[in-house]
Design an enzyme around this catalytic site. Structure first.
Site, short mmCIF file in Angstrom:
data_model
loop_
_atom_site.label_atom_id
_atom_site.label_comp_id
_atom_site.label_asym_id
_atom_site.label_seq_id
_atom_site.Cartn_x
_atom_site.Cartn_y
_atom_site.Cartn_z
N LYS A 9 27.57 28.97 -5.98
CA LYS A 9 27.51 30.25 -5.28
C LYS A 9 28.42 30.27 -4.04
O LYS A 9 28.87 29.21 -3.58
CB LYS A 9 26.04 30.55 -4.91
CG LYS A 9 25.14 30.72 -6.14
CD LYS A 9 23.70 31.09 -5.75
CE LYS A 9 22.83 31.25 -6.98
NZ LYS A 9 21.43 31.64 -6.63
N TYR A 49 22.63 39.48 -12.97
CA TYR A 49 21.25 39.42 -12.45
C TYR A 49 20.40 40.61 -12.89
O TYR A 49 19.44 40.97 -12.21
CB TYR A 49 21.27 39.30 -10.93
CG TYR A 49 21.50 37.87 -10.43
CD1 TYR A 49 20.65 36.84 -10.82
CD2 TYR A 49 22.54 37.57 -9.55
CE1 TYR A 49 20.84 35.54 -10.38
CE2 TYR A 49 22.74 36.25 -9.10
CZ TYR A 49 21.87 35.25 -9.52
OH TYR A 49 22.06 33.96 -9.07
N ASN A 112 21.05 29.32 -2.08
CA ASN A 112 20.57 28.12 -2.76
C ASN A 112 21.63 27.43 -3.64
O ASN A 112 21.31 26.83 -4.66
CB ASN A 112 19.26 28.39 -3.51
CG ASN A 112 19.41 29.44 -4.57
OD1 ASN A 112 20.50 29.95 -4.80
ND2 ASN A 112 18.33 29.75 -5.26
N HIS A 115 23.68 28.50 -9.35
CA HIS A 115 22.89 29.16 -10.40
C HIS A 115 23.03 28.37 -11.70
O HIS A 115 24.11 27.88 -12.02
CB HIS A 115 23.40 30.58 -10.65
CG HIS A 115 22.99 31.12 -11.99
ND1 HIS A 115 21.75 31.67 -12.21
CD2 HIS A 115 23.62 31.14 -13.19
CE1 HIS A 115 21.65 32.01 -13.49
NE2 HIS A 115 22.78 31.70 -14.11
N GLU A 126 25.21 34.79 -20.55
CA GLU A 126 25.97 34.61 -19.32
C GLU A 126 27.37 34.02 -19.59
O GLU A 126 28.33 34.40 -18.94
CB GLU A 126 25.17 33.73 -18.34
CG GLU A 126 23.92 34.47 -17.85
CD GLU A 126 22.90 33.58 -17.14
OE1 GLU A 126 23.21 32.39 -16.88
OE2 GLU A 126 21.80 34.07 -16.85
P1 RTP Z 1 19.36 31.54 -10.26
O1 RTP Z 1 19.08 32.62 -11.27
O2 RTP Z 1 20.23 32.01 -9.12
O3 RTP Z 1 19.84 30.29 -10.89
O4 RTP Z 1 17.99 31.11 -9.56
P2 RTP Z 1 16.61 30.83 -10.27
O5 RTP Z 1 16.72 31.04 -11.76
O6 RTP Z 1 16.14 29.51 -9.79
O7 RTP Z 1 15.71 31.94 -9.62
P3 RTP Z 1 15.56 33.48 -10.04
O8 RTP Z 1 14.11 33.78 -10.06
O9 RTP Z 1 16.38 33.80 -11.25
O10 RTP Z 1 16.16 34.24 -8.78
C1 RTP Z 1 17.54 34.52 -8.67
C2 RTP Z 1 17.99 34.31 -7.25
O11 RTP Z 1 17.44 35.33 -6.43
C3 RTP Z 1 17.18 34.82 -5.14
N1 RTP Z 1 15.80 35.11 -4.82
N2 RTP Z 1 15.44 35.66 -3.71
N3 RTP Z 1 11.99 36.40 -2.82
C4 RTP Z 1 13.30 36.36 -2.66
O12 RTP Z 1 13.85 36.79 -1.68
C5 RTP Z 1 14.10 35.77 -3.74
N4 RTP Z 1 13.63 35.27 -4.87
C6 RTP Z 1 14.73 34.84 -5.57
C7 RTP Z 1 17.44 33.34 -5.14
O13 RTP Z 1 18.68 33.10 -4.49
C8 RTP Z 1 17.53 33.00 -6.63
O14 RTP Z 1 18.44 31.96 -6.87
MG MG Z 2 17.50 32.74 -12.62
#
Ligand code: RTP
Ligand code: MG
Length: 148
Positions: A9, A49, A112, A115, A126
């Site tokens: 990212k 997303y 973070n 991704h 994707e």
């Molecule tokens: P990613 O898709 O980015 O790999 O992350 P992930 O699967 O671990 O988590 P996901 O639930 O898909 O969330 C996507 C990204 O959104 C941001 N996020 N912000 N409560 C919040 O403010 C919140 N929750 C998630 C995070 O940056 C996450 O990577």
């Molecule tokens: Mg995710």
């Protein structure tokens, strides 16, 4: 062999962590099939997303992902989705274990580092969103026979 989509990212690109992250993937025994430094437009970020469109953090997430170049990758290996989700660590870097990419380099949930696709279905979607078929490299990695 399975494939997944990984994206370093904008925060990690700005912090000069591309090499650190790619090095961990290589040392694990995963094979790089495609990679590019690339600034996504809003349309691509929104599509990427799309599953989070109803979430309160969606707009912030899209504007962050488009704020600078990302390093997009396709990586191949046995059980690669599961393996890379483990290497990446939990979504929230405050919870991610030390030794994981997010656990070692991140602090903030919105910043973070990386991704990784969360299923084979997401990976296929994707990969085709971010890469042309012609950008995917089919080749033999000599190390592979020692990894498996
Ligand atoms: P990613 O898709 O980015 O790999 O992350 P992930 O699967 O671990 O988590 P996901 O639930 O898909 O969330 C996507 C990204 O959104 C941001 N996020 N912000 N409560 C919040 O403010 C919140 N929750 C998630 C995070 O940056 C996450 O990577
Ligand atoms: Mg995710």
């Amino acid at each position: 062999m399975e494939r997944t989509f990984l994206m370093i990212k904008p925060d990690a690109v700005q912090r000069n962590l591309i090499g650190e992250v790619v090095s961990r993937l290589e040392r694990k025994g995963l094979k790089l099939v495609a990679a590019k430094l690339f600034q996504a437009n809003e349309e691509l970020a929104k599509e990427h997303y799309a599953e989070h469109v109803e979430k309160p953090f969606y707009n912030k997430l899209v504007s962050f992902i488009t704020s600078g170049p990302v390093f997009a990758m396709v990586v191949e290996g046995k059980n690669v989705v599961e393996v890379t989700r483990t290497i990446v660590g939990e979504t929230n870097p405050t919870k991610a274990a030390p030794g994981t990419i997010r656990g070692d380099y991140g602090i903030d949930l919105g910043r973070n580092i990386i991704h990784g696709s969360d299923s084979n279905e997401s990976a296929a979607r994707e990969i085709s969103l971010w890469f042309d078929e012609s950008e995917l490299n089919d080749y033999i990695l000599n190390d592979e026979k020692w990894v498996y």
